[in-house]
Motif scaffolding. Structure first.
Motif, mmCIF file in Angstrom:
data_model
loop_
_atom_site.group_PDB
_atom_site.id
_atom_site.type_symbol
_atom_site.label_atom_id
_atom_site.label_comp_id
_atom_site.label_asym_id
_atom_site.label_seq_id
_atom_site.Cartn_x
_atom_site.Cartn_y
_atom_site.Cartn_z
ATOM 1 N N UNK A 195 0.814 -1.015 0.005
ATOM 2 C CA UNK A 195 0.395 0.113 -0.088
ATOM 3 C C UNK A 195 1.245 0.885 -0.430
ATOM 4 N N UNK A 196 2.119 1.405 0.246
ATOM 5 C CA UNK A 196 2.643 3.056 0.452
ATOM 6 C C UNK A 196 3.316 2.727 -0.141
ATOM 7 N N UNK B 102 -9.287 4.113 0.040
ATOM 8 C CA UNK B 102 -10.062 5.148 1.218
ATOM 9 C C UNK B 102 -8.883 6.167 1.161
ATOM 10 N N UNK B 103 -7.186 5.756 0.284
ATOM 11 C CA UNK B 103 -6.247 6.718 0.352
ATOM 12 C C UNK B 103 -6.410 6.961 -0.862
ATOM 13 N N UNK B 104 -6.363 6.609 -1.824
ATOM 14 C CA UNK B 104 -6.703 7.222 -2.743
ATOM 15 C C UNK B 104 -7.522 8.424 -3.034
ATOM 16 N N UNK B 105 -8.718 7.593 -2.403
ATOM 17 C CA UNK B 105 -10.296 8.553 -2.875
ATOM 18 C C UNK B 105 -9.467 9.920 -2.574
ATOM 19 N N UNK B 106 -8.893 9.848 -1.372
ATOM 20 C CA UNK B 106 -8.519 11.276 -0.684
ATOM 21 C C UNK B 106 -7.498 12.101 -1.816
ATOM 22 N N UNK C 118 -2.518 11.058 2.378
ATOM 23 C CA UNK C 118 -2.789 9.894 1.570
ATOM 24 C C UNK C 118 -2.506 8.665 2.743
ATOM 25 N N UNK C 119 -0.985 8.559 2.867
ATOM 26 C CA UNK C 119 -0.198 7.470 3.531
ATOM 27 C C UNK C 119 -0.671 6.789 5.082
ATOM 28 N N UNK D 9 2.053 6.852 10.989
ATOM 29 C CA UNK D 9 1.239 8.174 10.385
ATOM 30 C C UNK D 9 1.069 9.252 11.376
ATOM 31 N N UNK D 10 1.520 9.489 12.803
ATOM 32 C CA UNK D 10 1.328 10.809 13.333
ATOM 33 C C UNK D 10 3.008 11.333 12.556
ATOM 34 N N UNK D 11 4.129 11.064 12.344
ATOM 35 C CA UNK D 11 4.884 11.218 11.188
ATOM 36 C C UNK D 11 4.667 11.909 10.258
#
Length: 410
Positions: free
Chosen positions: A174-175, A219-223, A345-346, A377-379
């Motif tokens: 995914x990443x 969800x990521x690509x939709x964003x 997105x990531x 994700x937090x970074x």
């Protein structure tokens, strides 16, 4: 310390954290590894990670992070339950491990700037782990695809279970796809990671990882759809391919998904539901209800819980559930409020993947790969560090000529 050396050291620290969270229980390896040796390696890697983080950040400069702050608060119910319930040395040892894990994240937070640096560290380390799995498959296919796990892929060199391998493969796939869409990597490098990882994911027959990858990427690509033409093309092709697969390969997909299980076994989530019902029905004192029974091996009655929320409820009580829920809500809320970008997105992919996997996998309440995914994700959601204001160059005052001084006197 030079910038390149610092970056390599930070990457090494991250790799040691990944090694620590690989676990010490799994399949039988080609060369039997004593459990004590595996635990020594994993715990030693955490101590080394913390020490290296102190070396690279000697002045303990940290950035404000709601994620790491909530993890720090999670230590409170863990300690209370471990001490009050007399859970024993094992529980206190796990609390110490979690404290070192969180402390290392605090030290690394100095380099959280919203960029893809830790995404690249994450992909490199888990790709190396998958490389060991592939090597074990080549050296001994029988040990890598044992009958004990129904012919599913396991780690033959390092004890890794099919869900672990599926998780690592799904996350880096995914990443890498998102980095390719954001033009942060080339097609050759992306294919080098994605293709073998997809093969390993398919061999694990891991439904949770597959669903997490598909839904998280969607969800990521939709964003990115509104701001990226590449994302729109990929989304359109994905919808078309999904429709074709659903029509033409429905029976094959169903067979892969069921893994030869009966409908009853599938409905009970491979027996997980029975453990969950027993856990919820067990009597608890007020202290156990609020703070749990202490950090353990994420099992109940000798059987794995395989649910992050129930594992947290069992070990850290409803206080732990509230803190873990706050972590997901805060990270998700911040991601939704950020403008469309590759980093956002990531982050959305990682948060959604962890939320989906939490239903059938444990790990959100203790040092685990899931907490590392959320740390990445937090970074990505951290605000860029403010640039230092340029200092005005000093103006050298030249002495006035004699004729000017005479006129001033006059």
């Amino acid at each position: 310390m030079s910038t390149d050396h610092t970056s390599k050291t930070v990457g090494t620290v991250w790799g040691l954290l990944v090694l620590n969270t690989l676990g010490s229980a799994g399949a039988r390896t080609i060369v039997p590894l004593p459990r004590s040796l595996i635990q020594m390696v994993t715990m030693g890697s955490l101590v080394a990670a913390f020490a290296l983080a102190l070396v690279v950040n000697p002045r303990v400069r940290i950035r404000a992070s709601a994620y790491v702050f909530l993890l720090t608060l999670l230590l409170v119910p863990s300690l209370i339950s471990s001490v009050d319930q007399g859970a024993g040395f094992g529980s206190l040892f796990r609390c110490t491990r979690l404290a070192l894990f969180v402390g290392t994240l605090w030290l690394l937070s100095r380099w959280w700037d919203g960029g893809p640096t830790f995404v690249r560290h994450h992909i490199r380390m888990y790709f190396a782990v998958l490389g060991s799995v592939a090597a074990g498959l080549v050296i001994s296919p029988g040990a890598a695809l044992p009958d004990l796990y129904g012919g599913r892929l396991v780690g033959a060199l390092w004890p890794l279970t099919p869900p672990q391998i599926g998780q690592y493969a799904a996350v880096i796939i995914g990443l890498t796809v998102l980095l390719l869409l954001g033009r942060r990597t080339d097609r050759t490098s992306a294919a080098t990671v994605i293709v073998p990882s997809l093969v390993l994911l398919a061999l694990t027959h891991t439904r949770t990882a597959t669903l997490g990858l598909v839904i998280g990427l969607t969800l990521a690509i939709t964003s990115l759809v509104l701001t990226s033409a590449a994302a729109r093309r990929v989304f359109s092709w994905a919808v078309l391919c999904a429709a074709v697969a659903a029509v033409g390969f429905s029976s094959a997909l169903q067979a892969w998904f069921l893994r030869g299980q009966s409908q009853e076994n599938f409905a009970s989530l491979t027996g997980r539901a029975k453990v969950w019902h027993a856990l919820l029905a067990a009597p608890r004192t007020t202290t156990e209800y609020l703070f749990g029974t202490g950090l353990g091996d994420k099992s109940f009655g000798g059987l794995p819980i395989d649910n992050s929320w129930l594992a947290v409820y069992n070990e850290q009580g409803v206080t732990g559930i509230a803190l873990v829920a706050a972590i997901i809500i805060v990270l998700g809320g911040v991601a939704l409020l950020r403008p469309p970008s590759l980093s956002r997105a990531c982050a959305i992919f990682l948060i959604s993947y962890c939320a989906i996997a939490s239903y059938t996998e444990a790990g959100l309440g203790d040092a685990s790969p899931y907490l590392l995914h959320l740390a990445v994700a937090a970074s990505l959601l951290a605000a860029p560090a403010p640039a230092a204001a340029p200092t005005a160059p000093e103006v050298t005052r030249r002495p006035a000529p004699r004729w000017a001084r005479r006129s001033e006197v006059a």
